[in-house]
Structure formats: C-alpha cells, structure tokens
Scaffold this motif. Structure first.
Motif, mmCIF file in Angstrom:
data_model
loop_
_atom_site.group_PDB
_atom_site.id
_atom_site.type_symbol
_atom_site.label_atom_id
_atom_site.label_comp_id
_atom_site.label_asym_id
_atom_site.label_seq_id
_atom_site.Cartn_x
_atom_site.Cartn_y
_atom_site.Cartn_z
ATOM 1 N N LYS A 35 0.848 -1.216 0.000
ATOM 2 C CA LYS A 35 0.000 0.000 0.000
ATOM 3 C C LYS A 35 0.870 1.248 0.000
ATOM 4 C CE LYS A 35 -4.006 -2.158 0.591
ATOM 5 N NZ LYS A 35 -5.030 -2.129 -0.459
ATOM 6 N N ILE A 90 -8.881 10.243 13.170
ATOM 7 C CA ILE A 90 -7.658 10.050 12.367
ATOM 8 C C ILE A 90 -6.588 11.103 12.666
ATOM 9 C CG2 ILE A 90 -6.730 9.990 10.005
ATOM 10 C CD1 ILE A 90 -9.179 8.400 9.176
ATOM 11 N N LEU A 91 -6.962 12.365 12.692
ATOM 12 C CA LEU A 91 -5.934 13.374 12.986
ATOM 13 C C LEU A 91 -5.615 13.398 14.474
ATOM 14 C CD1 LEU A 91 -6.761 16.383 10.646
ATOM 15 C CD2 LEU A 91 -5.199 14.475 10.313
ATOM 16 N N GLY A 106 0.496 13.210 0.785
ATOM 17 C CA GLY A 106 -0.438 13.481 1.871
ATOM 18 C C GLY A 106 0.277 13.585 3.204
ATOM 19 N N PHE A 141 -3.878 16.132 -0.869
ATOM 20 C CA PHE A 141 -5.162 16.369 -0.189
ATOM 21 C C PHE A 141 -6.223 17.020 -1.079
ATOM 22 C CE2 PHE A 141 -1.520 16.780 2.610
ATOM 23 C CZ PHE A 141 -1.798 15.922 3.649
ATOM 24 N N ASP A 150 -3.032 18.352 6.063
ATOM 25 C CA ASP A 150 -2.949 18.199 7.520
ATOM 26 C C ASP A 150 -1.548 17.755 7.928
ATOM 27 O OD1 ASP A 150 -2.852 15.404 7.031
ATOM 28 O OD2 ASP A 150 -5.038 15.280 7.072
ATOM 29 N N LYS A 179 2.774 17.380 -8.169
ATOM 30 C CA LYS A 179 3.852 16.512 -7.668
ATOM 31 C C LYS A 179 5.187 17.225 -7.878
ATOM 32 C CE LYS A 179 3.867 11.787 -8.200
ATOM 33 N NZ LYS A 179 4.175 10.502 -8.888
HETATM 34 C C1 LHQ Z 1 -2.882 3.287 -1.589
HETATM 35 C C2 LHQ Z 1 -2.651 4.612 -1.247
HETATM 36 C C3 LHQ Z 1 -3.419 5.166 -0.203
HETATM 37 C C4 LHQ Z 1 -4.514 3.147 0.007
HETATM 38 C C5 LHQ Z 1 -1.312 4.123 -2.814
HETATM 39 N N1 LHQ Z 1 -4.353 4.402 0.382
HETATM 40 N N2 LHQ Z 1 -3.806 2.563 -0.978
HETATM 41 C C6 LHQ Z 1 -6.189 12.677 7.105
HETATM 42 C C7 LHQ Z 1 -7.506 12.812 7.574
HETATM 43 C C8 LHQ Z 1 -8.480 11.856 7.270
HETATM 44 C C9 LHQ Z 1 -8.603 11.160 6.182
HETATM 45 C C10 LHQ Z 1 -7.720 11.077 5.119
HETATM 46 O O1 LHQ Z 1 -6.389 11.288 5.241
HETATM 47 C C11 LHQ Z 1 -5.711 12.100 6.001
HETATM 48 C C12 LHQ Z 1 -4.325 12.275 5.650
HETATM 49 C C13 LHQ Z 1 -3.905 11.990 4.225
HETATM 50 O O2 LHQ Z 1 -2.821 11.504 4.059
HETATM 51 S S1 LHQ Z 1 -4.951 12.383 2.940
HETATM 52 C C14 LHQ Z 1 -4.024 11.933 1.506
HETATM 53 C C15 LHQ Z 1 -4.053 10.447 1.272
HETATM 54 N N3 LHQ Z 1 -3.159 10.045 0.208
HETATM 55 C C16 LHQ Z 1 -3.432 10.235 -1.062
HETATM 56 O O3 LHQ Z 1 -4.428 10.797 -1.469
HETATM 57 C C17 LHQ Z 1 -2.429 9.651 -2.040
HETATM 58 C C18 LHQ Z 1 -3.059 8.517 -2.830
HETATM 59 N N4 LHQ Z 1 -2.060 7.857 -3.665
HETATM 60 C C19 LHQ Z 1 -1.644 8.372 -4.826
HETATM 61 O O4 LHQ Z 1 -2.037 9.422 -5.276
HETATM 62 C C20 LHQ Z 1 -0.660 7.543 -5.586
HETATM 63 O O5 LHQ Z 1 -0.684 6.220 -5.113
HETATM 64 C C21 LHQ Z 1 0.797 8.072 -5.471
HETATM 65 C C22 LHQ Z 1 0.925 9.394 -6.253
HETATM 66 C C23 LHQ Z 1 1.197 8.303 -4.025
HETATM 67 C C24 LHQ Z 1 1.775 7.051 -6.080
HETATM 68 O O6 LHQ Z 1 1.349 6.713 -7.382
HETATM 69 P P1 LHQ Z 1 1.979 5.431 -8.100
HETATM 70 O O7 LHQ Z 1 3.441 5.432 -7.911
HETATM 71 O O8 LHQ Z 1 1.414 5.400 -9.466
HETATM 72 O O9 LHQ Z 1 1.471 4.172 -7.242
HETATM 73 P P2 LHQ Z 1 -0.002 3.518 -7.230
HETATM 74 O O10 LHQ Z 1 -1.027 4.582 -7.234
HETATM 75 O O11 LHQ Z 1 -0.074 2.490 -8.312
HETATM 76 O O12 LHQ Z 1 -0.021 2.819 -5.800
HETATM 77 C C25 LHQ Z 1 0.547 1.512 -5.552
HETATM 78 C C26 LHQ Z 1 -0.433 0.749 -4.695
HETATM 79 O O13 LHQ Z 1 -0.570 1.415 -3.461
HETATM 80 C C27 LHQ Z 1 -1.825 0.714 -5.326
HETATM 81 O O14 LHQ Z 1 -2.417 -0.517 -4.965
HETATM 82 P P3 LHQ Z 1 -2.690 -1.660 -6.079
HETATM 83 O O15 LHQ Z 1 -3.349 -2.746 -5.310
HETATM 84 O O16 LHQ Z 1 -3.532 -1.024 -7.132
HETATM 85 O O17 LHQ Z 1 -1.315 -2.017 -6.587
HETATM 86 C C28 LHQ Z 1 -2.537 1.837 -4.639
HETATM 87 O O18 LHQ Z 1 -3.924 1.682 -4.591
HETATM 88 C C29 LHQ Z 1 -1.949 1.755 -3.228
HETATM 89 N N5 LHQ Z 1 -2.030 3.041 -2.563
HETATM 90 N N6 LHQ Z 1 -1.680 5.120 -2.011
HETATM 91 N N7 LHQ Z 1 -3.218 6.460 0.246
#
Ligand code: LHQ
Length: 257
Positions: free
Chosen positions: A22, A78-79, A107, A131, A139, A164
């Motif tokens: 993940k 969460i926070l 994030g 975010f 956050d 990014k």
């Molecule tokens: C994930 C995630 C992830 C689960 C990659 N979750 N699986 C505070 C308050 C309350 C609620 C919410 O949150 C917060 C704090 C925060 O941190 S909010 C921000 C949360 N994070 C994001 O929005 C980032 C989401 N991820 C992405 O945009 C991309 O994955 C990035 C740009 C980080 C990387 O992209 P890639 O290198 O293309 O990797 P990928 O997207 O293919 O990810 C690899 C695997 O990891 C994939 O799983 P899979 O089973 O398809 O291989 C993703 O689903 C998983 N993953 N981030 N946050």
C-alpha cells in the motif's frame, strides 16, 4: 511483517515504514505503532532518529480504504489520535530526526517527512500534497511547515494544485536539505544520521527547541531563550570535551551528556 520496523544501530533509532503493498500508507495500527517507536526513541541509547520507507515509496499518507471502511476509526479520530501525536512526538524528541525519503511521499506521508529536522531524498523521490485532489485540507502540519519552508505563494499553489514536486525541485526551493542519486542515497542519508548521532546531542536538542520556539517569539523573547539555552549547553560534558579537544587540536569524543 510488522507495519513499522525498528532497530537501534550505532546510536541511531531506525524506523522503517513497512506496508509496501500500500505504498506504506498508514492505517490505525501502523500509526499507533509509529507513535510507540517514536516513544522508544526517547531512550538515551538513541542519539538520532532515522525514518525511511521500505520498498518503492516513502509513504502515501492515510490508507484511503480505511477512511471509508465502516469498521475503521472514522474521521473524528484520524488526525486527533494518529497524525497529530506523530508530528508532536517528532518535534518534541530531544534529538535530531532525519527523514530519508526514498520514494514518493504523499499526503500525511509528505508532511511527516517535512516536519523532521533534516530531510533528504533520493533523486527519484517526489513530494505530493495530495489532499486537494480528494477534497481534503493539508494536515499533519503541512499548513504550518510548508509556507515556512518555501514561502507562502509556492506553498499555497502546491497545496491547492496538488502538483507533484520532484526531489530535485524540492531541494531547489528549500523544501528539503539535499537530494542524492538513487544509487548512493541509502549510504549518504545514513552517513548524515551517523554524523548527527556522534555530535553533542543535548546541544542539538536545544537547537531544535529554539527553532520550535522561534515561530512564536519576538526577537527579544528569542534572544532571552538563546541566552537561557546557551547556559544549559555550556553545562554539558560535550561542551567541555569540544573546547578541550579544540585547544588540544584533537578530535572530540562526544557522549551526548
Ligand atoms: C494506496 C494509497 C493510499 C490506500 C497508494 N491508500 N492505498 C487525514 C484525515 C483523514 C482522512 C484522510 O487522510 C488524512 C491524511 C492523508 O494523508 S490524505 C491523503 C491520502 N493520500 C493520497 O491521497 C495519495 C493517494 N495515492 C496516490 O495518489 C498515488 O498512489 C501516489 C501518487 C502516491 C503514487 O502513485 P503510483 O506510484 O502510481 O502508485 P499507485 O497509485 O499504483 O499505488 C501503488 C499501490 O498502493 C496501489 O495498490 P494496487 O493494489 O492497485 O497495486 C494503490 O492503490 C496503493 N495506494 N496510495 N493512500
């Protein structure tokens, strides 16, 4: 495998984020374990903390699947229970914390890295204030540290656009200390931690505390604090060792006391 790996090696508390499938995103268990390991780093055995990620990424922030899981902790916790304590523990630890950003930091993952005392990154790493793309606000101290690191305008645009930022660009704009080539990254990042772990730990802790205070103090107040902390620093054995070694033209052996 535990979601956080931890070992103490050469006086360094090494914390490795380890949910590689993940992209090392945090769920509740991992966030609580991270807090536990940061607490373990209060031990006098640890003179520097090193945080990095296992596998391809550093940390993708909150595990978004957990946010929508009805059995998950829920938004209200969460926070308050996960990220805020992590940030406070890093800022309050009385020793330097190095973030070795080996891959994407998104994030809360980006902002945990950016609140550390020394942030270095591999050339292929990147920083993403993800975010805004999901309708949230930055956050985990992002709105506090990012404008102070790179200035209001850049921070505002990066946070709103969710652009990014490559490690090279992050270094150029002062978001991080240094970028290293992917091949030598692990060794060079660890060299910095090793160097810090052999330095006068109390002096570094006082420096960190003064930097924490500088955001809220006036110049007069800060000068008074510098006076107060300098008196404390001058009482340490490491100060005596530093001055004695300088005068005797020898290499100092600091103990952290
Ligand atoms: C994930 C995630 C992830 C689960 C990659 N979750 N699986 C505070 C308050 C309350 C609620 C919410 O949150 C917060 C704090 C925060 O941190 S909010 C921000 C949360 N994070 C994001 O929005 C980032 C989401 N991820 C992405 O945009 C991309 O994955 C990035 C740009 C980080 C990387 O992209 P890639 O290198 O293309 O990797 P990928 O997207 O293919 O990810 C690899 C695997 O990891 C994939 O799983 P899979 O089973 O398809 O291989 C993703 O689903 C998983 N993953 N981030 N946050």
């Amino acid at each position: 495998m535990p979601s956080i790996l931890f070992e103490i090696k050469n006086d360094i508390g090494c914390i490795t984020l380890n949910r590689t499938e993940k992209l090392n995103s945090f769920n509740r268990e991992m966030a609580l374990l991270m807090q536990e390991k940061l607490d373990a780093c209060k031990s006098r055995e640890v003179r520097c903390v090193y945080i990095t990620g296992a596998g391809q990424g550093f940390c993708a922030g909150q595990d978004l699947a957990e946010v929508v899981d009805p059995k998950g902790p829920g938004m209200s916790k969460i926070l308050f229970e996960h990220y805020n304590p992590i940030i406070k523990k890093i800022r309050e630890l009385e020793k330097p914390v190095v973030a070795a950003v080996n891959g994407v930091a998104a994030g809360a993952g980006a902002n945990i890295a950016l609140c550390c005392d020394v942030v270095v990154a591999a050339q292929s790493a990147s920083f993403l204030q993800a975010f805004s793309k999901i309708g949230l606000i930055p956050d985990s101290s992002g709105t506090y540290f990012l404008p102070r690191l790179i200035g209001w305008q850049k921070a505002s645009a990066i946070m709103m656009l969710g652009e990014k930022i490559s490690a090279t660009e992050a270094e150029r704009m002062g978001m991080i200390y240094k970028v290293f080539s992917d091949n030598s990254f692990g060794d060079q990042a660890m060299d910095i931690a090793t160097q810090l772990a052999q330095m006068p730990t109390k002096g570094l802790a006082y420096t960190k505390q003064l930097l924490n205070l500088s955001f809220k103090n006036t110049l007069d107040e800060q000068l008074q604090e510098e006076d107060r902390y300098q008196q404390q620093a001058a009482k340490t054995s490491d100060f005596k060792e530093g001055v004695k070694s300088f005068l005797e033209k020898k290499s100092p052996r600091f103990t952290g006391e």
